[in-house]
Enzyme design. Structure first.
Site, PDB file in Angstrom:
ATOM      1  N   LYS A  65       0.804  -1.230   0.000  1.00 47.15           N
ATOM      2  CA  LYS A  65       0.000   0.000   0.000  1.00 47.15           C
ATOM      3  C   LYS A  65       0.840   1.286   0.000  1.00 47.15           C
ATOM      4  O   LYS A  65       0.379   2.311  -0.480  1.00 47.15           O
ATOM      5  CB  LYS A  65      -0.949   0.022   1.209  1.00 47.15           C
ATOM      6  CG  LYS A  65      -2.186  -0.838   1.013  1.00 47.15           C
ATOM      7  CD  LYS A  65      -3.065  -0.756   2.246  1.00 47.15           C
ATOM      8  CE  LYS A  65      -4.519  -0.831   1.864  1.00 47.15           C
ATOM      9  NZ  LYS A  65      -5.413  -0.607   3.001  1.00 47.15           N
ATOM     10  N   ASP A 101     -10.390   3.851   1.452  1.00 49.15           N
ATOM     11  CA  ASP A 101     -10.683   3.359   2.808  1.00 49.15           C
ATOM     12  C   ASP A 101     -11.441   4.389   3.646  1.00 49.15           C
ATOM     13  O   ASP A 101     -12.331   4.033   4.426  1.00 49.15           O
ATOM     14  CB  ASP A 101      -9.395   2.963   3.535  1.00 49.15           C
ATOM     15  CG  ASP A 101      -8.812   1.662   3.009  1.00 49.15           C
ATOM     16  OD1 ASP A 101      -9.579   0.837   2.484  1.00 49.15           O
ATOM     17  OD2 ASP A 101      -7.593   1.465   3.129  1.00 49.15           O
TER      18      ASP A 101
END
Ligand code: ATR
Length: 268
Positions: A65, A101
């Site tokens: 990520k 997210d």
């Protein structure tokens, strides 16, 4: 045929293929979504393969990520501020990195409590890992007056920016005074992990309790919150909601989270 996928290590437990394949079928689209196990040293090669094979994009999970950022030509504001990318869109040979997210976290709360007021009081966040970064960014963007952050390793909490008040992990329950929301972003309470010890007896009336852990769905924290008569928000919605904008950028349809999908993801 529109192609997308997810890269990570490990990747076997990823729920993303179930979610995206469900929507491809539901909306009768011509597309595929597959999981790829990618070691850090093979990341660059995998990106080249995606470009050469005409992929629309891919999701990114641990441990890529952060490392994916250097391969992105552009980043959206969320990815920049959170410092992590979970969704990449490929246009020609260019990569655009985004982070969905925070969107997923907020949407999950709004779906559970449509009139939820993020400005009502400080939000208490447990944990200071990657998930906490997205949660804190999202809460400040929604107008939370202050974030009270508590983490076992204090130094990690100290790297957070904005209206953050750090309190020692040992004194975490004292953070609840006046709080409007409590969020667990640690792995505590997850299947196979130690329990989260947190006494909710002193929680203000009406304080909402959100756990981003979804296995089990009803964590001890949420069970205790329910017993105290506090509103709760389970973690599965964040996982499902964060997938929606990614699906839309690749497949051109903003998908809906329905009961069939929720059931399927919880069962598998
Ligand atoms: P994620 O990206 O899912 O947030 P992470 O970056 O590994 O995962 O973060 C895990 C979080 O759970 C961290 O806040 C971690 O605390 P530390 O920063 O002190 O490691 C927290 N955590 C994990 N195990 C814990 C434990 N046994 N007690 C307290 N906190 C724990």
């Amino acid at each position: 045929m529109i192609k997308a996928g997810v890269i990570g290590l490990p990747i076997d437990h990823s729920k993303s293929p179930i979610i995206h394949t469900y929507w491809i079928e539901k909306y009768a689209l011509k597309g595929t979504y597959e999981a790829f196990k990618v070691y850090p040293e093979h990341l660059e090669k995998k990106i080249e393969t995606f470009i050469n094979e005409g992929y629309a994009g891919f999701n990114v999970t641990l441990p890529h990520k952060q490392s994916i950022i250097e391969y992105c030509d552009t980043l959206d504001e969320a990815a920049q501020k959170i410092g992590a990318v979970n969704t990449v869109t490929i246009k020609g040979t260019k990569l655009h990195g985004t982070n969905t997210d925070a969107f997923g976290f907020i949407q999950n709360i709004k779906k559970a409590h449509p009139n939820f007021d993020f400005t009502r009081g400080p939000a208490v966040v447990l944990g200071a890992g990657g998930a906490a970064r997205a949660v804190v960014y999202a809460l400040l963007k929604e107008g939370a007056p202050e974030i009270i952050l508590t983490n076992r390793t204090r130094e990690k909490a100290e790297s957070f920016k904005g209206k953050i008040n750090i309190i020692p992990w040992e004194e975490r329950e004292s953070a609840l005074e006046g709080a409007g929301l409590l969020v667990n972003t640690t792995s505590l309470g997850m299947e196979g992990q130690p329990a989260l010890e947190f006494d909710l007896k002193t929680a203000p009336k009406g304080m909402a309790v959100c756990d981003i852990v979804y296995a089990p769905l009803m964590t001890q924290l949420l069970t205790d919150a329910q017993a105290e008569g506090l509103p709760i928000i389970t973690g599965i919605g964040m996982l499902l909601q964060q997938a929606r904008p990614a699906f839309e950028t690749w497949f051109g349809v903003m998908p809906r989270v329905d009961e069939g999908l929720t059931k399927k993801v919880l069962e598998e």
